[in-house]
Scaffold this active site. Structure first.
Site, PDB file in Angstrom:
ATOM      1  N   ILE A  22      53.009  48.942 149.733  1.00  0.00           N
ATOM      2  CA  ILE A  22      52.726  49.071 151.195  1.00  0.00           C
ATOM      3  C   ILE A  22      53.728  49.434 151.701  1.00  0.00           C
ATOM      4  CG2 ILE A  22      50.577  47.576 151.368  1.00  0.00           C
ATOM      5  CD1 ILE A  22      51.430  46.477 153.588  1.00  0.00           C
ATOM      6  N   HIS A  31      46.322  50.181 148.556  1.00  0.00           N
ATOM      7  CA  HIS A  31      46.538  49.248 149.432  1.00  0.00           C
ATOM      8  C   HIS A  31      46.621  50.180 150.607  1.00  0.00           C
ATOM      9  CE1 HIS A  31      45.718  45.464 146.532  1.00  0.00           C
ATOM     10  NE2 HIS A  31      44.878  46.394 146.705  1.00  0.00           N
TER      11      HIS A  31
END
Ligand SMILES: [Zn+2]
Length: 280
Positions: free
Chosen positions: A109, A125
């Protein structure tokens, strides 16, 4: 190791639709803590993991409070503007710019793939530097919203500039489904690829872990002649190459064809260099 690097470069050059899956291992080399490793964020602070399980419920129940906490609490990964992509990130961006890698699917991320120059990135994600509308999935850069000002004016949560829906972090929290667009496109890539490079992930977190397994299950039919008879045999449709510091369940379950057991920052630049030379 050298011969496996050669082999990976050759497999990439011969591929028609190569994709790459990446995970925490490629970012730890930039100094970003992973979550479940020996000194991982959850390993060191199990209470932080318990709290993380509450975040999505908080967003659904009270998005204003969710945002107040995000803007005043500590950031799990620290200041992401202070870390830099490493040679592994840059090598993958180069392989894409050479037309070899068609898509990069990451569990990370931290935005480092985009900062290194990768363009076709699916952030499975989410991305901590982006925001996402919970209604229409539109993504926005953090800079597009003055969150501090909204907080001071009592105007949280931020609302989508396209549909007016409630904005959350693009990061996929525990209990939150993978955004449908990313989940769909990732699965499509796993169906389409003929080479899958897996870097810095043991792929044990579902549903991400389905991607290499889906690719492995695909077979193509190939005719071969056997004592003047033509028979059709089914052969694997995808070559799966792992670059990981340690063997993983993908290695043990023979989902990967071979493992290059080294750090991604060391191996990926060597592979990119060989691919570049092969195409000169
Ligand atoms: Zn929207």
């Amino acid at each position: 190791m050298e011969s496996l690097v050669e082999r990976a470069a050759r497999d990439l050059v011969n591929s028609k639709h190569a994709i790459v899956l990446t995970g925490a291992g490629i970012s730890t080399e930039s100094g970003i803590a992973d979550f479940r490793g020996p000194s991982g964020i959850w390993t060191r602070d199990p209470d932080a993991e318990k709290r993380a399980y509450q975040i999505y419920g908080k967003f659904l129940a009270n998005p204003k409070e969710y945002w107040e906490e995000r803007l005043t609490g500590p950031s799990l990964l620290g200041d992401l503007t202070k870390v830099e992509p490493n040679p592994g990130h840059y090598a993958l961006a180069e392989l894409e710019s050479m037309g070899i890698l068609k898509c990069l699917i990451t569990q990370n991320i931290d935005n480092l793939h985009r900062r290194a120059g990768s363009r076709n990135v699916l952030e499975y994600h989410g991305n901590a530097c982006r925001l996402r509308c919970s209604s229409c999935n539109a993504r926005f850069d953090l800079e597009e919203y003055d969150l501090e000002k909204l907080r001071e004016e009592g105007k949280l949560p931020p609302l989508c500039q396209k549909c007016g829906g409630t904005i959350k972090s693009d990061v996929v929290h525990f209990q939150e489904p993978i955004p449908s667009d990313v989940a769909h496109q990732s699965l499509e890539e796993a169906w389409k690829c003929d080479l899958m490079l897996i870097c810095g992930t043991s792929a044990v977190v579902y549903p991400f872990a389905n991607l290499p397994r889906t690719a492995r299950d695909r077979k193509i039919e190939k005719e071969k002649s056997e004592s003047n008879l033509y028979v059709v045999e089914k052969i694997p449709a995808v070559t799966i190459v792992e670059v990981n510091a340690d063997a993983t369940p993908l290695t043990y379950e023979q989902i990967s064809d071979y493992l290059i057991q080294r750090r991604t920052g060391e191996v990926l630049p060597k592979i990119a260099e060989r691919v570049r030379k092969a195409r000169e």
